[in-house]
Design an enzyme around this catalytic site. Structure first.
Site, PDB file in Angstrom:
ATOM      1  N   ASN A 110      31.359  32.940  42.115  1.00  0.00           N
ATOM      2  CA  ASN A 110      31.115  34.200  41.411  1.00  0.00           C
ATOM      3  C   ASN A 110      32.009  34.191  40.177  1.00  0.00           C
ATOM      4  OD1 ASN A 110      30.881  36.783  40.452  1.00  0.00           O
ATOM      5  ND2 ASN A 110      31.811  37.784  42.232  1.00  0.00           N
ATOM      6  N   TRP A 111      31.382  33.967  39.033  1.00  0.00           N
ATOM      7  CA  TRP A 111      32.180  33.839  37.796  1.00  0.00           C
ATOM      8  C   TRP A 111      32.672  35.183  37.288  1.00  0.00           C
ATOM      9  CZ3 TRP A 111      29.689  29.668  34.054  1.00  0.00           C
ATOM     10  CH2 TRP A 111      29.624  28.432  34.737  1.00  0.00           C
ATOM     11  N   LYS A 112      32.135  36.271  37.833  1.00  0.00           N
ATOM     12  CA  LYS A 112      32.488  37.620  37.355  1.00  0.00           C
ATOM     13  C   LYS A 112      32.281  37.671  35.827  1.00  0.00           C
ATOM     14  CE  LYS A 112      35.335  38.217  41.408  1.00  0.00           C
ATOM     15  NZ  LYS A 112      36.467  38.846  42.070  1.00  0.00           N
TER      16      LYS A 112
ATOM     17  N   HIS B  89      29.068  44.122  45.489  1.00  0.00           N
ATOM     18  CA  HIS B  89      30.421  43.573  45.378  1.00  0.00           C
ATOM     19  C   HIS B  89      31.411  44.746  45.308  1.00  0.00           C
ATOM     20  CE1 HIS B  89      33.958  41.522  43.842  1.00  0.00           C
ATOM     21  NE2 HIS B  89      33.418  40.410  44.304  1.00  0.00           N
TER      22      HIS B  89
ATOM     23  N   GLU C 254      33.832  45.286  43.498  1.00  0.00           N
ATOM     24  CA  GLU C 254      34.109  45.742  42.122  1.00  0.00           C
ATOM     25  C   GLU C 254      33.022  46.694  41.630  1.00  0.00           C
ATOM     26  OE1 GLU C 254      34.705  41.803  40.570  1.00  0.00           O
ATOM     27  OE2 GLU C 254      36.530  41.639  41.776  1.00  0.00           O
TER      28      GLU C 254
ATOM     29  N   GLU D   5      34.248  40.291  52.242  1.00  0.00           N
ATOM     30  CA  GLU D   5      35.304  40.172  51.236  1.00  0.00           C
ATOM     31  C   GLU D   5      36.296  41.321  51.399  1.00  0.00           C
ATOM     32  OE1 GLU D   5      33.829  37.597  47.675  1.00  0.00           O
ATOM     33  OE2 GLU D   5      33.642  39.709  47.189  1.00  0.00           O
TER      34      GLU D   5
ATOM     35  N   GLY E 146      41.248  38.301  44.380  1.00  0.00           N
ATOM     36  CA  GLY E 146      42.012  38.124  43.147  1.00  0.00           C
ATOM     37  C   GLY E 146      43.504  38.355  43.307  1.00  0.00           C
TER      38      GLY E 146
ATOM     39  N   SER F   8      40.278  35.089  47.494  1.00  0.00           N
ATOM     40  CA  SER F   8      41.320  34.089  47.253  1.00  0.00           C
ATOM     41  C   SER F   8      41.089  32.786  48.021  1.00  0.00           C
ATOM     42  CB  SER F   8      42.706  34.652  47.553  1.00  0.00           C
ATOM     43  OG  SER F   8      42.977  35.784  46.727  1.00  0.00           O
TER      44      SER F   8
ATOM     45  N   GLY G  86      35.722  33.392  43.711  1.00  0.00           N
ATOM     46  CA  GLY G  86      35.893  33.939  42.380  1.00  0.00           C
ATOM     47  C   GLY G  86      36.703  33.004  41.499  1.00  0.00           C
ATOM     48  N   GLY G  87      37.979  33.309  41.353  1.00  0.00           N
ATOM     49  CA  GLY G  87      38.855  32.585  40.436  1.00  0.00           C
ATOM     50  C   GLY G  87      38.757  31.068  40.519  1.00  0.00           C
TER      51      GLY G  87
HETATM   52  P1  13P Z   1      38.688  35.563  44.212  1.00  0.00           P
HETATM   53  O1  13P Z   1      38.251  34.253  44.796  1.00  0.00           O
HETATM   54  O2  13P Z   1      39.090  35.453  42.752  1.00  0.00           O
HETATM   55  O3  13P Z   1      39.706  36.244  45.059  1.00  0.00           O
HETATM   56  O4  13P Z   1      37.401  36.510  44.183  1.00  0.00           O
HETATM   57  C1  13P Z   1      36.668  36.663  45.350  1.00  0.00           C
HETATM   58  C2  13P Z   1      35.436  37.404  45.018  1.00  0.00           C
HETATM   59  O5  13P Z   1      35.470  38.601  44.738  1.00  0.00           O
HETATM   60  C3  13P Z   1      34.169  36.665  44.998  1.00  0.00           C
HETATM   61  O6  13P Z   1      33.087  37.512  44.894  1.00  0.00           O
END
Ligand code: 13P
Length: 250
Positions: free
Chosen positions: A11-13, A96, A98, A167, A173, A211, A232-233
């Site tokens: 997930n590149w956000k 998600h 967010e 999640e 994050g 994470s 994500g990251g």
């Molecule tokens: P991180 O891997 O950056 O913690 O993000 C997880 C996430 O929200 C994937 O959708």
């Protein structure tokens, strides 16, 4: 446990640019040699066309980070399933944390987006997860069950076609990862809830996100009800993402 191999989704956000995407996707594709898990990347909508062309003929599938609950029409700013399908998008992340946190998405919104995705030929990756305050108050199970229950109630027997992502909000994050035991215990709760709703619950991949990195991926993915990851990251760095894909390919 889902039977069809791990599903690993980046997930590149809200990250990327034409130049950065080209280099990241090219590094991922050239490093995929011994990867045998299923792989998808969820990009910001403006880059789906670019990614479709760069990923053509590869084993990496394309995903979006959201999808409209509406089919078409006067919904300024929204992107429909049909539009995503025009770019060979297979998955859409739905609900998600967010989007729940910053864009007011409720359990009902998430259930309707899931329904629209299923009707429109997109596999929804439905996200659930508790906040730190909810975990500390002992509400983790109740929260994730409530979030999934609305989706199950709205989608009936189609529920076996979704992907679920657990999640925990406090692990996103933050560098804080849930322990493999914590993750397995929530995944088992979600699996049982799916089993009560469909005879095909084993078909549902339940991903962990929060994470996930090259160092912790293997121990998380070894849990019986962890069918993959939502990353994500670490999915923004080819070397890290490839290490995680290799951990999922053992
Ligand atoms: P991180 O891997 O950056 O913690 O993000 C997880 C996430 O929200 C994937 O959708």
């Amino acid at each position: 446990m889902s039977m069809s191999g791990k599903l690993m989704v980046g997930n590149w956000k809200m990250n990327g640019s034409l130049a950065a995407n080209a280099s990241l996707l090219s590094d991922i594709l050239s490093g995929m040699g011994r990867v045998s898990c299923r792989v998808a990347v969820c990009l910001p909508a403006p880059y789906l066309a670019q990614a479709q062309s760069l990923l053509a003929g590869s084993a990496v599938e394309l995903g979006a980070q959201d999808v409209s609950a509406h089919e078409s029409g006067a919904y300024t700013g929204e992107v429909s399933c049909a539009m995503l399908r025009d770019f060979a998008v297979r998955y859409a992340i739905v609900g998600h944390s967010e989007r729940r946190q910053y864009h007011g998405e409720t359990d009902a919104t998430v259930a309707h987006k899931t329904q629209r995705a299923l009707a429109g030929g997109i596999t929804p990756i439905v996200c659930v997860g508790e906040s730190l305050a909810e975990r500390e108050a002992g509400q983790t199970e109740a929260v994730v069950k409530r979030q999934l229950a609305t989706v199950i109630h709205t989608n009936g027997h189609c529920i076996s076609e979704i992907v679920v992502a657990y999640e925990p909000v406090w692990a996103i994050g933050t560098g804080l990862t849930a322990t493999p035991e914590q993750v397995q215990s929530v995944h088992a709760v979600l699996r049982a809830q799916l089993l009560a709703a469909t005879a095909h619950a084993e078909r549902v991949s339940i991903l962990y996100g929060g994470s996930m990195n090259a160092a912790n991926a293997a121990s998380l993915l070894d849990q019986p009800d962890v069918d993959g990851g939502l990353i994500g990251g670490a999915s923004l760095k080819a070397a890290d993402f490839l290490s995680i894909l290799k951990a999922a390919s053992r």
